[in-house]
Design a protein around this motif. Structure first.
Motif, PDB file in Angstrom:
ATOM      1  N   THR A  67       0.903  -1.161   0.012  1.00 31.91           N
ATOM      2  CA  THR A  67      -0.129  -0.204  -0.004  1.00 31.91           C
ATOM      3  C   THR A  67       0.806   1.099  -0.008  1.00 31.91           C
ATOM      4  O   THR A  67       0.346   2.333  -0.247  1.00 31.91           O
ATOM      5  CB  THR A  67      -1.158  -0.106   1.124  1.00 31.91           C
ATOM      6  OG1 THR A  67      -0.169  -0.041   2.639  1.00 31.91           O
ATOM      7  CG2 THR A  67      -1.987  -1.061   1.076  1.00 31.91           C
ATOM      8  N   ALA A  70       0.738   3.237  -3.219  1.00 34.33           N
ATOM      9  CA  ALA A  70      -0.414   4.100  -3.523  1.00 34.33           C
ATOM     10  C   ALA A  70      -0.392   5.635  -2.695  1.00 34.33           C
ATOM     11  O   ALA A  70      -0.592   6.568  -3.282  1.00 34.33           O
ATOM     12  CB  ALA A  70      -1.722   3.520  -2.806  1.00 34.33           C
ATOM     13  N   ASP A  73       1.691   7.799  -5.218  1.00 31.68           N
ATOM     14  CA  ASP A  73       1.054   8.316  -6.146  1.00 31.68           C
ATOM     15  C   ASP A  73      -0.197   8.738  -5.951  1.00 31.68           C
ATOM     16  O   ASP A  73      -1.205   7.890  -5.910  1.00 31.68           O
ATOM     17  CB  ASP A  73       1.007   7.183  -7.199  1.00 31.68           C
ATOM     18  CG  ASP A  73       0.422   7.454  -8.601  1.00 31.68           C
ATOM     19  OD1 ASP A  73       0.495   8.746  -9.113  1.00 31.68           O
ATOM     20  OD2 ASP A  73      -0.469   6.845  -9.176  1.00 31.68           O
ATOM     21  N   THR A  95      -5.434   8.195  -4.393  1.00 30.74           N
ATOM     22  CA  THR A  95      -4.568   7.497  -5.195  1.00 30.74           C
ATOM     23  C   THR A  95      -4.572   7.525  -6.769  1.00 30.74           C
ATOM     24  O   THR A  95      -5.712   7.328  -7.203  1.00 30.74           O
ATOM     25  CB  THR A  95      -4.683   5.953  -4.531  1.00 30.74           C
ATOM     26  OG1 THR A  95      -4.205   5.946  -3.026  1.00 30.74           O
ATOM     27  CG2 THR A  95      -3.440   5.283  -5.326  1.00 30.74           C
ATOM     28  N   LEU A  97      -4.008   5.873 -10.487  1.00 27.29           N
ATOM     29  CA  LEU A  97      -4.180   4.568 -11.074  1.00 27.29           C
ATOM     30  C   LEU A  97      -2.987   3.622 -10.853  1.00 27.29           C
ATOM     31  O   LEU A  97      -2.839   2.624 -10.674  1.00 27.29           O
ATOM     32  CB  LEU A  97      -4.678   4.491 -12.493  1.00 27.29           C
ATOM     33  CG  LEU A  97      -4.875   3.226 -13.156  1.00 27.29           C
ATOM     34  CD1 LEU A  97      -5.705   2.347 -12.512  1.00 27.29           C
ATOM     35  CD2 LEU A  97      -5.073   3.359 -14.577  1.00 27.29           C
ATOM     36  N   ALA A  98      -1.783   4.258 -11.186  1.00 25.68           N
ATOM     37  CA  ALA A  98      -0.465   3.585 -11.130  1.00 25.68           C
ATOM     38  C   ALA A  98      -0.228   3.132  -9.623  1.00 25.68           C
ATOM     39  O   ALA A  98       0.208   1.732  -9.452  1.00 25.68           O
ATOM     40  CB  ALA A  98       0.614   4.561 -11.472  1.00 25.68           C
ATOM     41  N   PHE A 100      -2.374   2.742  -7.350  1.00 35.68           N
ATOM     42  CA  PHE A 100      -3.366   1.518  -6.931  1.00 35.68           C
ATOM     43  C   PHE A 100      -2.854   0.373  -7.470  1.00 35.68           C
ATOM     44  O   PHE A 100      -3.108  -0.802  -6.709  1.00 35.68           O
ATOM     45  CB  PHE A 100      -4.793   2.159  -7.377  1.00 35.68           C
ATOM     46  CG  PHE A 100      -5.939   1.048  -7.328  1.00 35.68           C
ATOM     47  CD1 PHE A 100      -6.441   1.050  -6.217  1.00 35.68           C
ATOM     48  CD2 PHE A 100      -6.302   0.271  -8.189  1.00 35.68           C
ATOM     49  CE1 PHE A 100      -7.453   0.188  -6.072  1.00 35.68           C
ATOM     50  CE2 PHE A 100      -7.258  -0.552  -8.164  1.00 35.68           C
ATOM     51  CZ  PHE A 100      -7.911  -0.810  -6.987  1.00 35.68           C
ATOM     52  N   LEU A 101      -2.570   0.098  -8.806  1.00 37.66           N
ATOM     53  CA  LEU A 101      -2.484  -1.137  -9.354  1.00 37.66           C
ATOM     54  C   LEU A 101      -1.080  -1.613  -8.766  1.00 37.66           C
ATOM     55  O   LEU A 101      -1.112  -2.982  -8.527  1.00 37.66           O
ATOM     56  CB  LEU A 101      -2.158  -0.778 -10.826  1.00 37.66           C
ATOM     57  CG  LEU A 101      -3.475  -0.535 -11.812  1.00 37.66           C
ATOM     58  CD1 LEU A 101      -3.219  -0.435 -13.119  1.00 37.66           C
ATOM     59  CD2 LEU A 101      -4.616  -1.678 -11.507  1.00 37.66           C
ATOM     60  N   LEU A 102      -0.104  -0.997  -8.540  1.00 33.44           N
ATOM     61  CA  LEU A 102       0.984  -1.687  -7.778  1.00 33.44           C
ATOM     62  C   LEU A 102       0.851  -2.005  -6.309  1.00 33.44           C
ATOM     63  O   LEU A 102       1.203  -3.265  -6.204  1.00 33.44           O
ATOM     64  CB  LEU A 102       2.221  -0.304  -7.948  1.00 33.44           C
ATOM     65  CG  LEU A 102       3.106   0.020  -9.206  1.00 33.44           C
ATOM     66  CD1 LEU A 102       3.942   0.939  -8.995  1.00 33.44           C
ATOM     67  CD2 LEU A 102       3.935  -1.493  -9.408  1.00 33.44           C
ATOM     68  N   LYS A 104      -2.008  -3.100  -5.573  1.00 30.16           N
ATOM     69  CA  LYS A 104      -2.864  -4.521  -5.633  1.00 30.16           C
ATOM     70  C   LYS A 104      -2.142  -5.612  -5.914  1.00 30.16           C
ATOM     71  O   LYS A 104      -2.013  -6.617  -5.535  1.00 30.16           O
ATOM     72  CB  LYS A 104      -3.889  -4.169  -6.742  1.00 30.16           C
ATOM     73  CG  LYS A 104      -5.071  -3.527  -6.480  1.00 30.16           C
ATOM     74  CD  LYS A 104      -5.812  -4.125  -5.227  1.00 30.16           C
ATOM     75  CE  LYS A 104      -7.192  -3.209  -4.839  1.00 30.16           C
ATOM     76  NZ  LYS A 104      -7.799  -4.108  -3.541  1.00 30.16           N
ATOM     77  N   ILE A 105      -0.905  -5.321  -6.813  1.00 36.14           N
ATOM     78  CA  ILE A 105       0.048  -6.649  -7.302  1.00 36.14           C
ATOM     79  C   ILE A 105       0.957  -7.024  -6.151  1.00 36.14           C
ATOM     80  O   ILE A 105       1.079  -8.078  -6.029  1.00 36.14           O
ATOM     81  CB  ILE A 105       0.789  -6.002  -8.323  1.00 36.14           C
ATOM     82  CG1 ILE A 105      -0.113  -5.769  -9.865  1.00 36.14           C
ATOM     83  CG2 ILE A 105       1.899  -6.971  -8.810  1.00 36.14           C
ATOM     84  CD1 ILE A 105       0.598  -5.152 -11.010  1.00 36.14           C
ATOM     85  N   ASP A 116      -5.318 -15.418  -6.675  1.00 33.86           N
ATOM     86  CA  ASP A 116      -4.397 -14.433  -7.266  1.00 33.86           C
ATOM     87  C   ASP A 116      -3.548 -14.700  -8.482  1.00 33.86           C
ATOM     88  O   ASP A 116      -3.034 -14.018  -9.314  1.00 33.86           O
ATOM     89  CB  ASP A 116      -3.584 -13.678  -6.088  1.00 33.86           C
ATOM     90  CG  ASP A 116      -4.522 -13.099  -5.003  1.00 33.86           C
ATOM     91  OD1 ASP A 116      -5.551 -12.641  -5.131  1.00 33.86           O
ATOM     92  OD2 ASP A 116      -3.928 -13.331  -3.789  1.00 33.86           O
TER      93      ASP A 116
END
Length: 116
Positions: A67, A70, A73, A95, A97-98, A100-102, A104-105, A116
């Motif tokens: 997290t 987030a 960014d 947050t 998009l970048a 958020f996606l990082l 989540k990954i 997953d």
């Protein structure tokens, strides 16, 4: 009580009794689920643990790996709410998009579950 807890109470949010990082609204007898979730990415605390804040009675966060991306960014946004006949405005970091996606990954990688 911290300033953030006081602000949440003033905005008519109440803490979820089972999740210290989630607060919700129940206005005028109609339950509206408005989630205010706080997450942390602290290396000194175990992943998935609850983190308490100084000077807080009920507010806390879930310590989730990834997290922190987030938090790095974000985009500033102004939000408003009508509370008791008064309109309030607040500047919030949202947050991007970048990040958020990082986040989540990283969380999926850390869980290493089949889904997953």
């Amino acid at each position: 009580m911290s300033r953030l807890e006081q602000a949440l109470s003033n905005a008519e949010f109440t803490p979820d009794p089972q999740r210290v990082w989630r607060w919700q609204s129940d206005a005028d007898g109609q339950k509206a689920v408005v989630k205010f979730e706080l997450l942390a990415d602290l290396e000194y605390a175990p992943a998935g643990s609850l983190v308490s804040f100084d000077d807080c009675k009920e507010l806390g966060a879930a310590n989730l790996r990834g997290t922190g991306f987030a938090a790095r960014d974000f985009l500033p946004r102004t939000m408003s709410a009508q509370v008791g006949g008064n309109k309030y405005y607040v500047d919030v970091k949202v947050t991007g998009l970048a990040g958020f996606l990082l986040a989540k990954i990283a969380a999926a990688y850390g869980r290493r579950k089949e889904k997953d």
